[in-house]
Design an enzyme around this catalytic site. Sequence first.
Site, PDB file in Angstrom:
ATOM      1  N   TYR A 110      29.265  42.612 104.531  1.00  0.00           N
ATOM      2  CA  TYR A 110      29.972  41.319 104.494  1.00  0.00           C
ATOM      3  C   TYR A 110      30.820  41.190 103.224  1.00  0.00           C
ATOM      4  O   TYR A 110      30.410  41.607 102.150  1.00  0.00           O
ATOM      5  CB  TYR A 110      28.967  40.158 104.540  1.00  0.00           C
ATOM      6  CG  TYR A 110      29.682  38.832 104.541  1.00  0.00           C
ATOM      7  CD1 TYR A 110      30.238  38.342 105.711  1.00  0.00           C
ATOM      8  CD2 TYR A 110      29.867  38.114 103.366  1.00  0.00           C
ATOM      9  CE1 TYR A 110      30.942  37.157 105.721  1.00  0.00           C
ATOM     10  CE2 TYR A 110      30.572  36.927 103.366  1.00  0.00           C
ATOM     11  CZ  TYR A 110      31.111  36.454 104.546  1.00  0.00           C
ATOM     12  OH  TYR A 110      31.824  35.283 104.564  1.00  0.00           O
ATOM     13  N   TRP A 112      34.914  39.394 101.650  1.00  0.00           N
ATOM     14  CA  TRP A 112      36.313  39.048 101.887  1.00  0.00           C
ATOM     15  C   TRP A 112      37.259  40.194 101.624  1.00  0.00           C
ATOM     16  O   TRP A 112      38.437  40.130 101.979  1.00  0.00           O
ATOM     17  CB  TRP A 112      36.693  37.847 101.026  1.00  0.00           C
ATOM     18  CG  TRP A 112      36.609  36.565 101.767  1.00  0.00           C
ATOM     19  CD1 TRP A 112      35.540  36.125 102.485  1.00  0.00           C
ATOM     20  CD2 TRP A 112      37.625  35.576 101.872  1.00  0.00           C
ATOM     21  NE1 TRP A 112      35.833  34.889 103.020  1.00  0.00           N
ATOM     22  CE2 TRP A 112      37.114  34.528 102.649  1.00  0.00           C
ATOM     23  CE3 TRP A 112      38.915  35.457 101.359  1.00  0.00           C
ATOM     24  CZ2 TRP A 112      37.841  33.384 102.948  1.00  0.00           C
ATOM     25  CZ3 TRP A 112      39.636  34.311 101.653  1.00  0.00           C
ATOM     26  CH2 TRP A 112      39.107  33.297 102.445  1.00  0.00           C
TER      27      TRP A 112
HETATM   28  P1  PGD Z   1      34.053  38.350  96.961  1.00  0.00           P
HETATM   29  O1  PGD Z   1      33.947  37.969  95.532  1.00  0.00           O
HETATM   30  O2  PGD Z   1      35.314  37.977  97.678  1.00  0.00           O
HETATM   31  O3  PGD Z   1      32.809  37.642  97.643  1.00  0.00           O
HETATM   32  O4  PGD Z   1      31.345  36.503  99.251  1.00  0.00           O
HETATM   33  P2  PGD Z   1      32.191  37.850  99.105  1.00  0.00           P
HETATM   34  O5  PGD Z   1      31.227  38.992  99.073  1.00  0.00           O
HETATM   35  O6  PGD Z   1      33.282  37.901 100.114  1.00  0.00           O
HETATM   36  O7  PGD Z   1      33.753  39.893  97.123  1.00  0.00           O
HETATM   37  C1  PGD Z   1      34.641  40.821  97.607  1.00  0.00           C
HETATM   38  C2  PGD Z   1      34.449  42.125  96.841  1.00  0.00           C
HETATM   39  O8  PGD Z   1      35.251  43.114  97.455  1.00  0.00           O
HETATM   40  C3  PGD Z   1      34.890  42.049  95.391  1.00  0.00           C
HETATM   41  O9  PGD Z   1      33.850  42.490  94.547  1.00  0.00           O
HETATM   42  C4  PGD Z   1      36.114  42.980  95.310  1.00  0.00           C
HETATM   43  O10 PGD Z   1      36.220  43.705  94.097  1.00  0.00           O
HETATM   44  C5  PGD Z   1      35.865  43.927  96.460  1.00  0.00           C
HETATM   45  N1  PGD Z   1      37.088  44.480  97.040  1.00  0.00           N
HETATM   46  C6  PGD Z   1      38.266  43.853  97.187  1.00  0.00           C
HETATM   47  N2  PGD Z   1      39.154  44.664  97.811  1.00  0.00           N
HETATM   48  C7  PGD Z   1      38.517  45.826  98.073  1.00  0.00           C
HETATM   49  C8  PGD Z   1      38.904  47.037  98.724  1.00  0.00           C
HETATM   50  O11 PGD Z   1      40.012  47.211  99.198  1.00  0.00           O
HETATM   51  N3  PGD Z   1      37.956  47.996  98.839  1.00  0.00           N
HETATM   52  C9  PGD Z   1      36.701  47.847  98.346  1.00  0.00           C
HETATM   53  N4  PGD Z   1      35.845  48.851  98.520  1.00  0.00           N
HETATM   54  N5  PGD Z   1      36.311  46.723  97.708  1.00  0.00           N
HETATM   55  C10 PGD Z   1      37.200  45.711  97.589  1.00  0.00           C
HETATM   56  C11 PGD Z   1      31.957  35.275  99.479  1.00  0.00           C
HETATM   57  C12 PGD Z   1      30.942  34.340 100.167  1.00  0.00           C
HETATM   58  O12 PGD Z   1      30.076  33.758  99.180  1.00  0.00           O
HETATM   59  C13 PGD Z   1      31.601  33.281 100.943  1.00  0.00           C
HETATM   60  S1  PGD Z   1      32.920  33.714 101.964  1.00  0.00           S
HETATM   61  C14 PGD Z   1      31.130  32.014 100.961  1.00  0.00           C
HETATM   62  S2  PGD Z   1      31.975  30.780 101.791  1.00  0.00           S
HETATM   63  C15 PGD Z   1      29.869  31.612 100.332  1.00  0.00           C
HETATM   64  N6  PGD Z   1      30.066  30.561  99.384  1.00  0.00           N
HETATM   65  C16 PGD Z   1      29.017  30.190  98.630  1.00  0.00           C
HETATM   66  C17 PGD Z   1      28.838  28.861  98.096  1.00  0.00           C
HETATM   67  O13 PGD Z   1      29.675  27.959  98.272  1.00  0.00           O
HETATM   68  N7  PGD Z   1      27.713  28.612  97.384  1.00  0.00           N
HETATM   69  C18 PGD Z   1      26.779  29.546  97.164  1.00  0.00           C
HETATM   70  N8  PGD Z   1      25.694  29.233  96.431  1.00  0.00           N
HETATM   71  N9  PGD Z   1      26.936  30.792  97.623  1.00  0.00           N
HETATM   72  C19 PGD Z   1      27.991  31.150  98.359  1.00  0.00           C
HETATM   73  N10 PGD Z   1      28.119  32.447  98.830  1.00  0.00           N
HETATM   74  C20 PGD Z   1      29.136  32.829  99.766  1.00  0.00           C
END
Ligand code: PGD
Length: 769
Positions: A110, A112
């Site tokens: 999972y 983004w």
């Molecule tokens: P990101 O920080 O977007 O968080 O959780 P999510 O895991 O999506 O992580 C994406 C990671 O992918 C980053 O570390 C980035 O470096 C890496 N990355 C980006 N591009 C690439 C690529 O091309 N290749 C590779 N291999 N890696 C890449 C988000 C999630 O958190 C979401 S969507 C929600 S809505 C939730 N929100 C909350 C909240 O409101 N409150 C709490 N307490 N917890 C939440 N968690 C959730």
Amino acid sequence: MTQKSVMHSAHWGAFQAKRSGEHLLIEPFRSDPDPSPLLQNFHRALNHPARVARPMIRRGWLENGPGPDRRRGADEYVTVSWEEATQRVAQELKRVGNAYGPAGIFGGSYGWSSAGRFHHAQSQVHRFLNTTLGGYVRSVNSYSSGAASVLLPHIVGDMNEIARRGVSWEEIAHHSEVVVAFGGLALKNAQVASGGLSEHTERGFMQQAARRGTRFISVSPLQSDLPEEAQGEWLALRPGTDAAFMLGVLSVLIAGGLTDEAFLARYCVGWPQMVAYLCGREDGVVRDAQWAASICGISSDRIAQFARQLAGKRVLVTVAHALQRAEHGEQPVWLGLVLAAALGQPGLPGGGFTYALGALGHYGKHHNLVSFPALPQGKNGIDLFIPVARIADMLLNPGASFDYNGQRLTYPHIRLAYWAGGNPFHHHQDLARLRQAFCQLDTLIVHESAWTASARHADIVLPATMTLEREDIGGAPTDRHLIAMHPVAEPYGEARDDYTIFRELARQLGREEAFSEGRDARGWLQHLYQQLREKLAAHQVQTPEFSEFWQQGMLTLPQLKDGGRMINAFRANPDGAPLPTPSGKIEIFSAKIASFGYENCLGHPVWREPQQKPSTDYPFWLIANQPATRLHSQLDFGDYSQGAKRGGREVCSLNRQDAAALGIAEDDIIELYNERGHVLASARLTDGLLTGVVQLPTGAWYDPIDPTAARPLCRHGNPNVLTLDVGTSSLAQGCSGQITVVQVRKYAGEVTPVQAFIPPHGSVQRVSA
Ligand code: PGD
């Protein structure tokens, strides 16, 4: 590498970029009326010391081989060559695949990831596991909308249809008289959209609507959830009590004869059961305004006044993602729909119910005539899945059974997890428990561009490029601009894109042709673009050749004017053009959900007290919401994110009165704690939230002083140390991380600097690009 400015795209906006020494110069896309400041996080990201430069293997795994290991998160890393890294990964995949089959591999992965349709990391992982190993255990739903995405199809229709095509911002600007936003409409959330967002239009639409006279009412514990542009009202209620408030409002409407009985009878099922529950005929409890006031903290007079002012108006009700990311999160979403139905509004222009308006830049927008083709995923040979937020439960309890949406399922025994494009130590709850869960695995493989906490818990870390270092096509189903994403820089250190990594692994597994179909990355971009051209040509829309698109940097796509389509069609027909629910109507009572027999999610919406509520030990509600200065945890080391921290720590807001009672001053380092751990943050005093509430956004990289502690202390400010890892209900099993309870005090321990951005011990610190 060219030094001229080229087009590129991120989840938070399209832009022109060029290198200038160590910096990146960024010009927002010329058609964007309100570009996001998040673009500033790119300025110095390319060569940041937090980048992963080389393939790394955890020392314990390298020396002892695969197997459960409590050192994960606290071990050293050893640099290896790409050749050795890919050989070891391929060998381990073969071992697990042969011994346990796809049922032993978790590929949910999972996250983004980044903008870019082809290099979308999750799609790459899935395609790789399907085409090389015959499949994997998957995850369903999201951390964003886990509860709503399961509930809404039972009661009104597909969540994306409701959120993206429910009611458009244009309709609001032209027709809505009152917009009731449960959880508000904070612009920080609408500045991002998965896949890209070339035009930020929410601020302008809100201004336009407010000028015309639309009244925006934000119901939320946080004043900041309603932008100034909306010139609206803030109705402050206790966190997590919206369902009780809405029940009180419904009671006032019923008592005053203000409900639209004709609409309820013709277009809905279950209103009589709802009335029986409200009036106390179901269980003897009368849910009137006074009852609601005692729970939500808004006076009964105010509740009554609020209800009466809605009657006879064109009212739009929207319920934010945040409300359903909590215990019993299904209930406020369901009740938001019931409230809109009771007012007879669904299907009227600018009225009714829409889900999560403003929570993402996709919502309230128009769909493109055709969508950009997705990378084909291949066929998953097994059908084993978990609701996405149940990952720790699965790893800790193999073989245990659990409920989900009417099914009784069993957690598989996972030996290997493969992650690319996500950061579980950002997104999951109760991080000490998550670490224990990951310690059960034989092997955890992570592709990352930076040393996030998830990379630091992996056995094998493969350095991934950022989008700025590769070519791709940026686009989203509700964005009329397709962007040619040109590379701006060479890959950092030895970083490779996920596709190149998987292609080499597929070769070692003897499945290269199945995975790549003989195409390199450019070949795939041309192939996917050609498919788009053919889809558009079927609608008599001519588009340029790939080479021309690539040179121009952008293509404008035709869109549908499709706001409210499903619901409008439903209302336009006197017999009710059926909605995709079992009855074809709005389900205020769902016989299907009732048939599941869940005590925590009945056949109609109710108020259920959560297990987490303030107590003598933990008297404060903590709201752990989305950050304003970065997307989730991405680029937390970037200029804009860092600029908002204090002393390198995340900022926690608390009410001035509470702060005075606790002897806390502005900028003090405070400690938030509960049974699960401790978090440090810098105190910000404000009147913009209720007493008894503190707010700490998510996304500060996890920085535990002792990662192996049962109750770790994060010195940086990651609230998911404190949140409880429990599903919303047996229906959806969604993430409930939005709210928890804590105690707060001025920090009296030793203060050490944040170390989240320093690569782990034993790894290479910096490589010049
Ligand atoms: P990101 O920080 O977007 O968080 O959780 P999510 O895991 O999506 O992580 C994406 C990671 O992918 C980053 O570390 C980035 O470096 C890496 N990355 C980006 N591009 C690439 C690529 O091309 N290749 C590779 N291999 N890696 C890449 C988000 C999630 O958190 C979401 S969507 C929600 S809505 C939730 N929100 C909350 C909240 O409101 N409150 C709490 N307490 N917890 C939440 N968690 C959730």
